[in-house]
Enzyme design. Structure first.
Site, mmCIF file in Angstrom:
data_model
loop_
_atom_site.group_PDB
_atom_site.id
_atom_site.type_symbol
_atom_site.label_atom_id
_atom_site.label_comp_id
_atom_site.label_asym_id
_atom_site.label_seq_id
_atom_site.Cartn_x
_atom_site.Cartn_y
_atom_site.Cartn_z
ATOM 1 N N ASP A 208 0.906 -1.142 0.000
ATOM 2 C CA ASP A 208 0.000 0.000 0.000
ATOM 3 C C ASP A 208 0.945 1.192 0.000
ATOM 4 O O ASP A 208 1.560 1.500 1.021
ATOM 5 C CB ASP A 208 -0.866 -0.012 1.265
ATOM 6 N N HIS A 209 1.080 1.843 -1.152
ATOM 7 C CA HIS A 209 2.170 2.832 -1.249
ATOM 8 C C HIS A 209 1.987 4.012 -0.298
ATOM 9 O O HIS A 209 2.939 4.696 0.031
ATOM 10 C CB HIS A 209 2.393 3.281 -2.706
ATOM 11 N N HIS A 271 -5.732 2.807 1.152
ATOM 12 C CA HIS A 271 -4.931 3.952 1.600
ATOM 13 C C HIS A 271 -5.545 4.692 2.791
ATOM 14 O O HIS A 271 -4.888 4.928 3.805
ATOM 15 C CB HIS A 271 -4.749 4.963 0.465
HETATM 16 C C1 BG6 Z 1 -3.441 4.744 -6.420
HETATM 17 C C2 BG6 Z 1 -4.771 4.813 -7.096
HETATM 18 O O1 BG6 Z 1 -3.398 3.657 -5.542
HETATM 19 O O2 BG6 Z 1 -3.212 5.934 -5.695
HETATM 20 C C3 BG6 Z 1 -4.837 6.008 -8.023
HETATM 21 O O3 BG6 Z 1 -4.997 3.627 -7.850
HETATM 22 C C4 BG6 Z 1 -4.498 7.269 -7.272
HETATM 23 O O4 BG6 Z 1 -6.126 6.146 -8.617
HETATM 24 C C5 BG6 Z 1 -3.188 7.096 -6.512
HETATM 25 O O5 BG6 Z 1 -4.385 8.328 -8.200
HETATM 26 C C6 BG6 Z 1 -2.927 8.282 -5.608
HETATM 27 O O6 BG6 Z 1 -1.641 8.166 -5.112
HETATM 28 P P1 BG6 Z 1 -0.826 9.458 -4.675
HETATM 29 O O7 BG6 Z 1 0.448 8.915 -4.136
HETATM 30 O O8 BG6 Z 1 -0.664 10.300 -5.894
HETATM 31 O O9 BG6 Z 1 -1.683 10.128 -3.649
#
Ligand code: BG6
Length: 513
Positions: A208-209, A271
């Site tokens: 989960d980045h 997230h």
């Molecule tokens: C991803 C989603 O996990 O997270 C995308 O699939 C989204 O739709 C993205 O744009 C948002 O990540 P960040 O790091 O730009 O907030």
């Protein structure tokens, strides 16, 4: 919020990392989906930064695997072109790029082709000798979730994915998977069963980045490395908590995927619930992975279910104008691109403190933050006499996840002058200003942690299932009439006005976007 003349001094204690696991063991990373968007935009740039900073194992190789035929030379060129566009540190250091791309070799074949996996096995054996990677293997599934079972089966069939029987067993085999971890509770359980049939939970790293973002990691440091906030961090002092993840971009050519997914599966189930858990969890016994994950899981277990006819009182969904004209989106689609939710956590600490979450695409601006809204002062001491500001604003602590990463605390102050005039001020800590060093990308940290075998920042099976257990009835209601209207909102707006009703029913309002 603007910083108004508050000076913050920074005293970073360089050279004394609290945790540093050192350089990971030698290993080979096999990247499935190596020609995809994620690999080009995030994974190769992250691996390159790690290589450039000397953080990768001394003996390391990448096998780029794809269903389409790949050759080392042209593929290395393709990676180089991608780095030109997406590497964090520009301009590119040519020598570092050359060293890095030389660590990449290619392999190709169908995911269900036993011969292709036999060839992959031979390549891994060969690399283990040639590049001394000691047989440690890390498999990264940057492919659609529907391919996971087949790839796992083929790897196991070829003897390339062995279950860890004892902790610390060598050589190690680990697997990283990308969300979505299922589509609902049932499919998440089925996926976990497939994973569990081949691997021990300790070998599975669900990325989960958001958990790799510095500012998200800092939530725990902020809460548990400072003595002054934790005594206030409960229902006695906090009125409500707001979590926002607003994006200014739309579906960006991912219409087909997005239309099947929608904002709740794309952003909330993973997230935002992870961020909520870090804000709401109890102090862990230690900073060990399982202790932190245990505490997070308790938060998921304490989420008050929202089901059937209750959904419209707790959840407002919207879709931006023009969404249905996006490529890959079905006409008449009800897929939400915006959601606002009111959530309750039935725990000793949080009883009566609502958590308001909102996330959406094509909104006014990109902003991800957590705002902790404290209670009002108990009496209006300044409401009579010379005080011209009758309504005191409650304190708000804002954890800015992105952009302009930082932390701000708003409070009331006397405006200089003869009368008692009160105005709001903000103490503001800005990461870039305070630490004057670039913030690494989430994938850098997460890839490194996985190579080190540290699962703290990855989602565990039980939490994933708990989160789906909470989300699935909401999705089911939304997909039927019980879920109510999908409101249309203008691109570049704050989202549908109907979302205001969630906090305003209790006399609160969303922070301005
Ligand atoms: C991803 C989603 O996990 O997270 C995308 O699939 C989204 O739709 C993205 O744009 C948002 O990540 P960040 O790091 O730009 O907030």
């Amino acid at each position: 919020m603007d910083a108004q003349g508050v000076h913050i001094e920074t005293h970073p204690r360089e050279g004394e990392p609290v945790f540093s696991a050192g350089r990971p063991d030698p290993c080979t990373l096999v990247l499935f989906g190596a020609t995809g968007d994620l690999a080009e935009r995030k994974l190769f740039p992250a691996l390159f930064e790690l290589a450039r900073a000397g953080l990768l194992p001394e003996n390391f190789a990448i096998v780029a695997y794809s269903r389409s035929k790949l050759e080392d030379g042209p593929f290395r060129e393709h990676v180089k072109e991608g780095l030109k566009k997406f590497a964090r540190t520009q301009p590119l250091d040519e020598a570092a790029v050359k060293r890095f791309t030389e660590s990449i070799e290619t392999a190709s074949g169908g995911y269900d082709d036993p011969e292709a996996f036999k060839r992959l096995g031979q390549k891994l054996q060969d690399l283990s000798k040639r590049r001394k990677t000691d047989g440690n293997q890390l498999y990264y599934m940057a492919t659609p979730a529907s391919t996971f079972p087949q790839i796992i089966q083929s790897l196991s069939g070829a003897g390339l994915l062995k279950r860890e029987e004892q902790p610390g067993q060598k050589p190690w085999h680990r697997l990283i998977i990308e969300k979505p971890f299922g589509h609902d509770l049932e499919s998440a359980k089925a996926l976990n069963k497939t994973l569990g049939s081949a691997l021990d939970e300790k070998q599975i790293f669900r990325i989960d980045h958001y958990l790799g973002k510095e500012t998200v990691q800092n939530i725990l440091v902020f809460r548990f490395a400072n003595a002054i906030f934790e005594p206030l961090w409960n229902r006695q002092h906090i009125d409500h908590v707001e979590i926002t993840a607003a994006e200014a971009i739309g579906v960006e050519g991912r219409g087909g995927f997005y239309d099947e997914t929608g904002v709740i599966r794309d952003m909330v189930q993973n997230h935002l619930l992870q961020v909520l858990a870090l804000c709401a969890m109890e102090p862990p016994v230690s900073f060990a992975a399982e202790d932190i994950r245990d505490e997070k899981n308790k938060v998921f277990r304490a989420l008050r279910p929202v089901e059937g006819g209750e959904v419209p009182q707790h959840v407002v969904v919207g879709q931006y104008e023009g969404y249905q004209e996006e490529k890959g989106v079905k006409k008449g689609s009800r897929t939400p691109t915006y959601v606002a939710m009111k959530m309750n956590i039935d725990s000793w600490r949080w009883q009566g403190v609502p958590f308001y979450l909102r996330a959406g695409k094509n909104l006014k601006k990109r902003l991800t933050e957590v705002s902790i809204h404290f209670k009002s002062v108990p009496i209006g001491l300044f409401s009579g006499g010379g005080a011209t500001c009758q309504r005191l604003q409650p304190n708000v602590l804002t954890l800015r996840i992105q952009p302009h990463e930082g932390i701000a605390l708003s409070f009331e102050s006397k405006i200089p002058g003869e009368d008692v005039n009160i105005g709001g001020v903000t103490m503001d800590m800005d990461y870039a200003e305070s630490f004057k060093k670039p913030v690494p990308e989430a994938y850098e940290r997460l890839l490194l942690d996985c190579m080190r075998g540290n699962a703290t920042l990855f989602a565990r099976q039980d939490s994933v299932e708990q989160a789906w257990g909470y989300i699935t009835p909401i999705l089911q209601a939304l997909e039927t009439d019980a879920g109510g209207t999908v409101h249309t909102y203008a691109k570049g707006s704050k989202g549908p006005d109907a979302a205001d009703a969630l906090p305003s029913k209790n006399g609160r309002r969303w922070s301005t976007l």
